[in-house]
Design a protein around this motif. Sequence first.
Motif, short mmCIF file in Angstrom:
data_model
loop_
_atom_site.label_atom_id
_atom_site.label_comp_id
_atom_site.label_asym_id
_atom_site.label_seq_id
_atom_site.Cartn_x
_atom_site.Cartn_y
_atom_site.Cartn_z
N ASP A 192 -25.85 45.94 43.84
CA ASP A 192 -26.07 46.49 45.18
C ASP A 192 -27.32 45.87 45.84
O ASP A 192 -27.54 46.05 47.04
N THR A 233 -22.05 44.31 38.10
CA THR A 233 -22.15 45.73 37.78
C THR A 233 -23.32 46.38 38.50
O THR A 233 -24.22 45.70 38.99
N SER A 234 -23.26 47.69 38.53
CA SER A 234 -24.45 48.46 38.81
C SER A 234 -24.47 49.55 37.75
O SER A 234 -23.83 50.59 37.90
N HIS A 237 -25.56 52.98 38.92
CA HIS A 237 -24.56 53.74 39.68
C HIS A 237 -23.21 53.82 38.96
O HIS A 237 -22.22 54.24 39.54
N ASP A 238 -23.19 53.35 37.71
CA ASP A 238 -21.98 53.36 36.90
C ASP A 238 -20.81 52.64 37.58
O ASP A 238 -19.68 53.11 37.57
N GLU A 239 -21.10 51.48 38.12
CA GLU A 239 -20.07 50.70 38.79
C GLU A 239 -19.83 49.37 38.06
O GLU A 239 -20.78 48.71 37.64
N GLY A 240 -18.57 49.03 37.95
CA GLY A 240 -18.20 47.75 37.33
C GLY A 240 -18.22 47.80 35.80
O GLY A 240 -17.99 46.78 35.14
#
Lengths: 330, 330
Positions: A192, A233-234, A237-240
């Motif tokens: 991000d 990924t992040s 933020h628990d993304e990817g």
Amino acid sequence: MDLVAEIRQGNVRAIARAISLIEDLEPGAESLVDALYPDTGGSLVLGVTGSPGAGKSTLVDRLITLERRRGRKVAVIAVDPSSPFSGGAILGDRLRMQSHATDPGVFIRSMASRGFLGGVAAATGDVIKVLDSAGYQSIFIETIGVGQTEITIVELSDIVLLVLMPGAGDEIQAMKAGVMEIGDVFVINKRDLPGADKLRTEVEYVLSLKSPNPAAGRGIGPAGVAANPIVMTSAFHDEGMRQLQEAIDTYRTEGERSGWLAERRRFRLERELLGMLNRKVHELMDVHIEVSKQLPAWTDSLYRHEARPYALINEQIRKFLRERRSDREN
Amino acid sequence: MDLVAEIRQGNVRAIARAISLIEDLEPGAESLVDALYPDTGGSLVLGVTGSPGAGKSTLVDRLITLERRRGRKVAVIAVDPSSPFSGGAILGDRLRMQSHATDPGVFIRSMASRGFLGGVAAATGDVIKVLDSAGYQSIFIETIGVGQTEITIVELSDIVLLVLMPGAGDEIQAMKAGVMEIGDVFVINKRDLPGADKLRTEVEYVLSLKSPNPAAGRGIGPAGVAANPIVMTSAFHDEGMRQLQEAIDTYRTEGERSGWLAERRRFRLERELLGMLNRKVHELMDVHIEVSKQLPAWTDSLYRHEARPYALINEQIRKFLRERRSDREN
């Protein structure tokens, strides 16, 4: 029940005791490792390295959650060249993983290098065997600290995750540093932040330059693996994270299919054997020419220019050979 | 005239030839280094390390100019773990120093690690002795590349310049990485970038935590040196460079006065001696138990779980001892 049997059954206290024996160089450690050795080979060892501050611990924390969700036992070894400065950092990292502290399927341990780094590598290799034989299917090795531990990680891992983040200090600089070679799966974390796409393009470019020769670099390039995956990924933020897990799975499956993973494991064993041989020979030299005891005197004579370096060393080597010979007469 | 005499007189071609002998592990290299050894000790060896992209080469370039202005001969050794990726980087770094290419008082040489890193460290140590005996008063060692070479630099240098730059990748992260311990003189380069003052404050804070115990860290802390200087520079804009030169001078003078510099030089010699001993013993093991030749077979038997690691190594060590003994009968 004996320690070997308890470890095989996954008894956490037995595992912790075995690790202490290894770290403290207790006499029983070698035979313990040998006794457990036939049960090893079932774990995937994942090295996690990359820029300081790139979010490695958070990333590992998220991967643990995903691995646990599919029922796999997970161990984390934090390799730390102990330093008067890093105490806080370790504590911070451990705290970030505290969500798993009460999960019996997760084992987290820091390995500090009180002496020389070769010692940590050796101890970590033995600890991996203990955890492997105890049934941990995924073993993460994470470095805290500089340089040499990164090389240690490469030598101990099946697959290396190289974690990068967008920002001034990384990007082209990271690649210039040659660190790109050690990665298998590339993670652009903190996706991000501004510059994440640019970093991805740069990583792609540098990877496109990578020699297709499997003997390039560290000699264990992923022959038969089409490309190094890049995952954005992040972790925060628990993304990817699912995509990252899938990329690792695919990379592993490909590595098993192509024989590349077997090749890397042979490489790991080879490095371990050499390390063990070195330590043993050092012990012998300490017995026969008292290296540790004499070293300050040798250094002094050199410092005062009363000796010359190669003449001094060659004389000691000759003495070592004579001492070995004279053993026969005793 | 013989090579030793020519090197003593500072003949650049003789120096280059000596370095090639050392790099190629020619038989005459050891006695050459021994012959030059009595003339060594006059140089100050300055290691330059820090974040990739922090401007190390430009900084060294500016320091060379200042050193030349006061009539000192300067040598630069760029230690580079050779990599398929780093070729461009080396070229770029060398180009940045091209302003000194025609100055006979400046000697610049890259040392590539074709084999193992221990080899570069050893060769670099010997090359330093050649340059030292040839009368270069300031010898800069600059790393290009990752990790392990930073440790090499510390072991070879009298004074380590740690070069940082403001930016997301540095700051607290750099300190977390434990890299702070290896610096003597701290340089915040690119001081015109945002965050330079913040970085300085952070560096000051981390340094304030530094143990006053001289045995902490790498065991050669600057006892008697009040504090590690922090200098803010912009090498590109040629700002702060005189202050940096002065900080280095003061640090050196203090180090000479307090005995700390002598202590570090002893440490350097000690590490060098150990490294030499290791290489010699490896050669012996290769002769007597054919380590290089047998290693793949040992690895295979381990990989197939037909052997156990410590049992295998202990057997080889016993064999090594027997072989040494049997020599006596020949």
